[in-house]
Design a protein around this motif. Structure first.
Motif: not given
Length: 260
Positions: A151-163
């Motif tokens: 997404t525009s605020t997760s340009p590298h993909g949603r990371e479960i560890e941090t997001m």
């Protein structure tokens, strides 16, 4: 409000009301909102409850509902639709009250209002359109954004560890004692449209019977936010959204049907 006259074989005339306004839908081509709007209006028309129905639309793409739905609708602050619907329902307990909300609205800023209205078992219908993204405001990550989804605020993909993990808000509220009917549907094929319409009709009938809160999630696409054409987005939704957000009834008549 458009009224269409239909001549019956015995030359009797009756009127059928079209509850969608004449306004041109401003949603992106291929978006599921237009179909969902039509289904809600068809059900209200068929049940003959037009004069007794009040909708609540908050902020996001769903705020446009009052341009297209020809019933009484009021706007709520971002995320606050269930709270406003509660007030209206308690003021006019014999009315049919529904909210129409997106995932960023209902499952992010409106999490508290959603959870507590469901827990109290307010006699309202909540219609929740989940496209896994903030569609109106720039394609930001939403609570329902899938793992690895860009997404525009997760340009590298949603990371479960941090997001964190995507929030299965529908399963969450299904476990609350105040919810009577909880289901997850979609509107991307004729078959799924028919099932979604049946679910919406069940929900409004539950209101009539004063059974408590009915919650309908509609998993939809956001082809513009996902950067895909409509066909690609529907295929991506089937391959990625449905495994994480499986379709079907979750709670019926106050009893869980599938594991949450």
């Amino acid at each position: 409000m458009e009224v269409i006259d239909i001549i019956k074989p015995e030359n009797q005339v009756f009127s059928k009301t079209c509850l969608m306004t004449d306004a041109t839908l401003s949603y992106c081509p291929g978006c599921g909102h237009g179909t969902a709007h039509n289904l809600v209006m068809e059900v209200i028309d068929e049940l003959g409850i037009v004069e007794d129905t009040i909708g609540v639309a908050p902020v996001g793409c769903s705020v446009l509902a009052y341009d297209f739905m020809n019933v009484d609708i009021t706007q709520a602050a971002h995320g606050r639709a269930p709270a406003l619907a509660t007030a209206i329902s308690r003021t006019w307990p014999n009315k049919y009250i529904f909210t129409y909300q997106g995932d960023g609205d209902l499952a992010a800023i409106g999490t508290a209002e959603t959870i507590h209205a469901c827990n109290r078992g307010e006699n309202i219908v909540i219609i929740f359109v989940n496209n896994g993204i903030y569609g109106m405001t720039g394609g930001q990550m939403a609570p329902t954004t899938l793992p690895g989804m860009r997404t525009s605020t997760s340009p590298h993909g949603r990371e479960i560890e941090t997001m964190g993990s995507p929030l299965k808000i529908t399963e969450l509220i299904a476990n609350l004692p105040g919810t009577y009917y909880v289901t997850r549907q979609s509107v991307h094929t004729h078959k799924h449209v028919r099932k979604a319409k049946k679910a919406i009709k069940n929900a409004f009938n539950n209101t009539r019977l004063k059974k408590g809160l009915s919650f309908i999630e509609i998993v939809s696409n956001c082809n513009s936010g996902w950067k895909m054409n409509p066909n690609e987005s529907n295929n991506w939704m089937e391959e990625n959204m449905f495994p994480y957000f499986p379709l079907g009834d979750i709670k019926v008549k106050g009893k869980l049907k599938q594991k949450s």
